[in-house]
Scaffold this motif. Structure first.
Motif, PDB file in Angstrom:
ATOM      1  N   THR A 172      36.731  47.261  46.144  1.00  0.00           N
ATOM      2  CA  THR A 172      35.551  46.394  46.190  1.00  0.00           C
ATOM      3  C   THR A 172      34.518  46.869  47.197  1.00  0.00           C
ATOM      4  N   MET A 179      35.784  47.407  39.507  1.00  0.00           N
ATOM      5  CA  MET A 179      36.380  46.075  39.416  1.00  0.00           C
ATOM      6  C   MET A 179      36.353  45.481  38.003  1.00  0.00           C
ATOM      7  N   PRO A 180      35.232  45.540  37.267  1.00  0.00           N
ATOM      8  CA  PRO A 180      35.270  44.969  35.912  1.00  0.00           C
ATOM      9  C   PRO A 180      36.314  45.618  35.019  1.00  0.00           C
ATOM     10  N   ILE A 182      39.200  46.952  36.093  1.00  0.00           N
ATOM     11  CA  ILE A 182      40.503  46.447  36.545  1.00  0.00           C
ATOM     12  C   ILE A 182      40.722  45.026  36.043  1.00  0.00           C
ATOM     13  N   LYS A 183      39.692  44.191  36.128  1.00  0.00           N
ATOM     14  CA  LYS A 183      39.825  42.806  35.661  1.00  0.00           C
ATOM     15  C   LYS A 183      40.092  42.745  34.166  1.00  0.00           C
ATOM     16  N   ARG A 186      43.638  43.728  33.567  1.00  0.00           N
ATOM     17  CA  ARG A 186      44.550  42.640  33.970  1.00  0.00           C
ATOM     18  C   ARG A 186      44.650  41.580  32.880  1.00  0.00           C
ATOM     19  N   LYS A 187      43.529  41.294  32.219  1.00  0.00           N
ATOM     20  CA  LYS A 187      43.559  40.326  31.120  1.00  0.00           C
ATOM     21  C   LYS A 187      44.417  40.819  29.961  1.00  0.00           C
ATOM     22  N   LEU A 202      41.547  43.261  47.116  1.00  0.00           N
ATOM     23  CA  LEU A 202      42.344  43.122  45.893  1.00  0.00           C
ATOM     24  C   LEU A 202      43.771  42.672  46.162  1.00  0.00           C
ATOM     25  N   SER A 205      45.239  39.334  44.782  1.00  0.00           N
ATOM     26  CA  SER A 205      45.328  39.194  43.330  1.00  0.00           C
ATOM     27  C   SER A 205      46.265  40.222  42.701  1.00  0.00           C
TER      28      SER A 205
END
Length: 666
Positions: A172, A179-180, A182-183, A186-187, A202, A205
């Motif tokens: 970050t 980050m987008p 990684i997010k 993760r979804k 991070l 989370s």
């Protein structure tokens, strides 16, 4: 007056290289925002990028050439500056040859046209050049030995990962546009694991985090390799068909004690076994940080992590990879045609890391030193030695926007432009594969000149201006020429603003590596020829308290001088900042030293000291002290008063994280 939107790009040397939109009215930049059309940065811009406008208009920005007379700065005309500096260059060359003129630089402000500096010195007939990197060279050398070059996966490929291991990178802060991805992963159910001695943004989370002792990540990686070897859970097809040297590497692993490796890294056997399970269940993407290789053992640390990814079958597959740098542009950009590298002349090379020692011992001496795109007095390890060396030079010429620490030892200050006052091309050498066109937004303020214009003025005065000067677009075409076969031209780039390199989205998917063998090399003959170890090996950090018990008792804590959150190195400390630096310590250090949040402390070792305010961190390696690097000495102190200027094990790279210290309340 209509507000115009002009597309440009961020010149700061980080992973992301953001596409930006400047809002300009009546010849002034009002603000800058991220470009929503860029496929990677997608409209987001960090605080460092947003503050580029404040930096351009800051009242302390210098807009006139200056000369130091009797210790005081005086404004002088450009022509006087050119004439006096050129005369000094001629005199030095006549007396000692061209290597009496030295150039040191870094990546404080990026752009293709910045490389014209090198052309200038080559046309001069040679010079003393600084080589290597304060930043990441040891890791790049590790990639060269193992795979031939460091390449990264397309960011969208991380959505195909079963797990992502963020090893030594605070995403970050230093790579926010990851980050987008990684997010999104993760979804999809992707696991997230952090390996870092520090708690990152991070960490909370993530599925879990391993906290190795700073500088011992290589021991941790080799421990995981040993577990995979003993359990037979490595990728036999990859190591047998697509690698060389695995037998030798396996033999080395069997000589290592798993228990001793865990003790060295100060991690539990349970964490090592969990990491082994994780890497065996591929595909696993590993995102490496740069701090990992800023130790005396740093290059071998990266090689050990490469070996872990390779033997577990996570190289050359979708969702896998070891992502440290993305050196795709070395194939597609013709730097030699721009810089005239290799043209006849006389050269001498000094290490950027050890330049102070080289200057002090130089024969012939360094008579004139040019400093561009950097603040070495603040950024090179062992600041006091750097100051001593620069004061030993007859004339120091600094090209910059601000009177930072290096100005204290300079004799001439030549003001350059900001990115909004320039036209150029930028690209990321670390992550995504896009070239970005930089449109000039406003005219230069005051008497500031573009970097290449400054060198053109000197070239005119020295008599080779005709060989240096060409129309700006012609220079850009020279560099871009190899891309024509892929349909990438200057005109296309100007029209589309950003264009991707013709590169593979998954490096090494064809199993054809850029090594001499064409395979992944656990055992590197190239390394042996260059005087390095053939295999990735583990050695203690140079300043590990357990390596020198007597010194360890005196300085028991590991000091990490990490990247600042709101600046890139020393770039933004001219802007608003806290009154005093923050010194982060673990709860363990706070208890041992009876410290409370907000206490004023002195961090010290046998090289120097640094004073700041304490912030106690709940989660970090217990014997660790953290200070953000980049502080100017005149603004509260320099962390490089404590660090050394000793090199790392591979390449010409710094080991500034290899630093022990002690703490006491002031």
């Amino acid at each position: 007056m209509t507000v115009r939107q002009i597309r440009t790009a961020c010149p700061l040397d980080c992973w992301d290289c953001c596409s930006m939109i400047a809002y300009v009215e009546d010849g002034k930049v009002l603000k800058v925002e991220g470009d929503p059309d860029h496929p990677i940065t997608r409209g987001r811009l960090c605080v460092k990028g947003k503050r580029l406008v404040d930096r351009m208009y800051h009242p302390e920005r210098v807009l006139h050439p200056k000369k130091k007379v009797d210790g005081c700065w005086e404004d002088i005309p450009w022509q006087q500056a050119f004439q006096e500096i050129a005369d000094k260059m001629r005199t030095a060359k006549e007396r000692y040859g061209p290597t009496a003129v030295m150039h040191t630089f870094d990546s404080g402000s990026g752009g293709m046209l910045k490389e014209l500096e090198v052309r200038f010195f080559n046309l001069f007939g040679g010079y003393t050049k600084t080589v290597g990197s304060l930043c990441w060279e040891a890791g790049l050398e590790a990639g060269r030995y193992d795979m031939g070059v460091c390449l990264s996966h397309d960011p969208y490929d991380h959505l195909n990962s079963r797990a992502i291991v963020v090893w030594g990178r605070n995403v970050t802060v230093t790579n926010m546009h990851m980050m987008p991805f990684i997010k999104a992963a993760r979804k999809n159910g992707t696991k997230l694991v952090i390996v870092n001695p520090l708690h990152t943004d991070l960490s909370d989370s993530a599925d879990w985090q391993v906290y190795p002792r700073p500088g011992t990540d290589g021991a941790l990686a080799l421990a995981v390799c040993r577990v995979l070897l003993d359990a037979g859970r490595y990728d036999r097809e990859f190591v047998e068909r697509h690698s060389v040297g695995f037998t030798e590497f396996a033999s080395y692993l069997r000589k290592l004690s798993l228990e001793e490796l865990c003790a060295e890294a100060e991690v539990s056997m349970a964490d090592v076994l969990k990491l082994a399970d994780l890497y065996a269940d591929r595909p696993v993407a590993t995102l490496l940080g740069i701090g990992l290789q800023r130790y005396a053992n740093g290059g071998n640390t990266i090689r050990a992590i490469h070996a872990l990814a390779a033997m577990s079958g996570n190289i050359g597959i979708s969702g896998g990879g070891v992502n440290y740098a993305n050196r795709i542009w070395s194939k597609w950009l013709d730097w030699d045609a721009l810089t005239l590298e290799g043209r006849g002349g006389v050269w001498r090379e000094f290490s950027k890391v050890e330049q102070a020692e080289a200057i002090l011992q130089a024969d012939p001496p360094v008579e004139i030193l040019f400093v561009t795109r950097s603040n070495p007095v603040a950024q090179v390890g062992n600041r006091k030695r750097t100051m001593e060396a620069y004061r030993n030079v007859g004339c120091v010429v600094l090209i910059d926007m601000f009177m930072h620490d290096t100005a204290d030892v300079a004799d001439y200050f030549l003001p350059c432009t900001s990115v909004f006052e320039e036209e150029d091309i930028l690209y990321s050498s670390m992550w995504h594969p896009y070239l970005i066109y930089v449109n000039q937004c406003v005219e230069p303020l005051g008497q500031a000149k573009r970097d290449w214009e400054i060198f053109a003025g000197l070239a005119d005065t020295l008599g080779f201006g005709a060989e240096f000067r060409r129309p700006l677009h012609e220079w850009l075409r020279v560099v871009l020429a190899p891309l024509a076969e892929a349909g990438v031209t200057l005109e296309r780039l100007q029209e589309e603003h950003f264009v991707a390199a013709p590169s593979a989205k998954i490096p090494w998917a064809d199993r054809k590596f850029a090594t001499p063998s064409g395979k992944y090399e656990f055992y590197s003959d190239t390394a042996v020829r260059e005087g390095r170890t053939a295999l990735p090996v583990y050695q203690k950090p140079r300043e590990h308290p357990h390596r020198d018990r007597k010194r360890g008792d005196k300085y028991p804590y590991q000091l990490l001088t990490v990247h600042p959150r709101h600046s890139l190195n020393s770039q933004h400390y001219i802007l608003k900042r806290q009154e005093q630096p923050i010194v982060e310590v673990s709860e363990s250090v706070a208890r041992e030293k009876q410290l409370q949040d907000g206490d004023r402390v002195r961090v010290y070792n046998d090289r120097g000291e640094f004073v700041g305010r304490i912030r106690i961190k709940r989660t970090m390696h217990p014997q660790t002290v953290v200070i953000e690097q980049g502080w100017w000495n005149r603004m509260g102190g320099s962390v490089n008063d404590l660090t050394s200027n000793q090199p790392a094990d591979l390449g010409i790279s710094s080991s500034v994280y290899d630093c022990v210290c002690n703490v006491e309340k002031v």
